[in-house]
Design a protein around this motif. Structure first.
Motif, short mmCIF file in Angstrom:
data_model
loop_
_atom_site.label_atom_id
_atom_site.label_comp_id
_atom_site.label_asym_id
_atom_site.label_seq_id
_atom_site.Cartn_x
_atom_site.Cartn_y
_atom_site.Cartn_z
N ILE A 1 -5.08 -6.33 -3.42
CA ILE A 1 -5.01 -5.29 -3.36
C ILE A 1 -5.10 -4.22 -5.14
O ILE A 1 -4.22 -4.28 -5.91
CB ILE A 1 -3.50 -4.68 -2.73
CG1 ILE A 1 -3.09 -5.03 -2.04
CG2 ILE A 1 -3.27 -3.32 -2.85
CD1 ILE A 1 -1.56 -5.93 -1.23
N ALA B 1 -5.22 -0.71 -7.23
CA ALA B 1 -4.93 0.51 -7.07
C ALA B 1 -5.13 1.28 -8.39
O ALA B 1 -4.94 0.62 -9.23
CB ALA B 1 -3.77 0.91 -7.13
N ILE C 1 -7.09 3.26 -3.46
CA ILE C 1 -6.96 1.55 -2.63
C ILE C 1 -7.74 1.12 -2.30
O ILE C 1 -9.03 1.80 -1.90
CB ILE C 1 -5.32 1.53 -2.54
CG1 ILE C 1 -4.18 2.54 -3.24
CG2 ILE C 1 -5.16 0.39 -2.05
CD1 ILE C 1 -2.84 2.72 -2.11
N ILE D 1 0.98 -0.74 0.39
CA ILE D 1 0.34 0.12 -0.43
C ILE D 1 0.54 1.20 -0.30
O ILE D 1 0.33 2.46 -0.85
CB ILE D 1 -0.74 -0.20 1.11
CG1 ILE D 1 -2.36 -1.35 1.06
CG2 ILE D 1 -1.75 1.54 1.50
CD1 ILE D 1 -2.96 -1.19 1.61
#
Length: 243
Positions: free
Chosen positions: A197, A199, A164, A153
């Motif tokens: 994750i 983004a 995100i 992150i």
């Protein structure tokens, strides 16, 4: 007798001749006087008319000069007002640009705060627990922890990520991540591995930052974490609900 009559006739003729001469003289004299008077009157009238025309010309010329001065003053006023209009237009243009920039900034902040739905290109990073190793005594040595997620992150934010999400849960400016056994807790919601994750940002920049030699990817792989990276043409994130 005849001599006397003759003398009398001569006297009469002499008197009559004098009368005729005097009459002619007076007639010519009267004509000259009348002609002179008429000529004088005509010259006086012409002089009077010429004087009036001159005065009229002077008056018209003065009016024309006054109108020209007034016209110049009005033209100057028009030029001044036109210049003011241009200044106002310039100010309005600058204000419009300022408002546009403020609107862009406001939209950007809403996006960072998670107040609006966002869509764009980006990357997806999947962190999975490492393969089971019977020779490894400590199981924590091959499972994903919160510090592994933080590494990804932080690198994404540093590389310009605009939004995100983890397993579909969008992060806000004050989100927190905790490790709770085999799961991680994000803002009170638990998520099991694998952790996806997502983004939104410049795809190439984000991918290059994560793939740097000796960077995040190498660090996680060295810690027995399975790391996969995929570029996405479009990622969509819903706005955050609640406070």
């Amino acid at each position: 007798m005849k001599k006397r009559e003759l003398n009398s006739l001569r006297k009469k003729l002499k008197v009559t001749g004098n009368h005729v001469v005097f009459s002619l003289v007076f007639l010519v004299l009267g004509y000259i006087i009348a002609f002179s008077y008429h000529l004088t009157q005509s010259d006086a009238e012409k002089a009077a008319i010429t004087g009036k025309q001159w005065e009229r010309d002077i008056e018209l010329r003065n009016q024309l000069v006054g109108l020209e001065e007034k016209n110049r003053a009005l033209q100057k006023e028009v030029y001044e007002k036109q210049e003011r209009v241009r200044e106002i237009e310039k100010e309005m243009s600058q204000e419009a640009q300022v408002y546009f920039n403020l609107a862009e900034d406001a939209e950007k902040y809403r996006m960072y705060l998670g107040k609006v739905k966002v869509k764009g290109q980006g990357v997806e990073v999947t962190l999975s627990d490492g393969d089971y190793n019977p020779n490894e005594v400590n199981v924590n040595n091959y499972i994903v922890h919160e510090h592994h997620v933080f590494k990804v992150i932080n690198e994404l934010y540093i590389s310009g990520a605009q939004a995100i999400a983890i397993n579909g849960q969008r992060l806000s400016h004050n989100s927190y991540i905790l490790c709770n056994g085999p799961v991680i807790e994000i803002d009170g919601y638990q998520h099991p591995a694998p952790f996806v994750i997502s983004a939104i940002g410049d795809t190439d920049v984000l991918a290059s930052a994560l793939n740097l030699t000796g960077g995040v990817k190498d660090s996680l792989v060295n810690e027995n974490i399975q790391f996969t990276l995929e570029k996405k043409a479009e990622i969509m994130m819903e706005p955050l609900l609640g406070s």
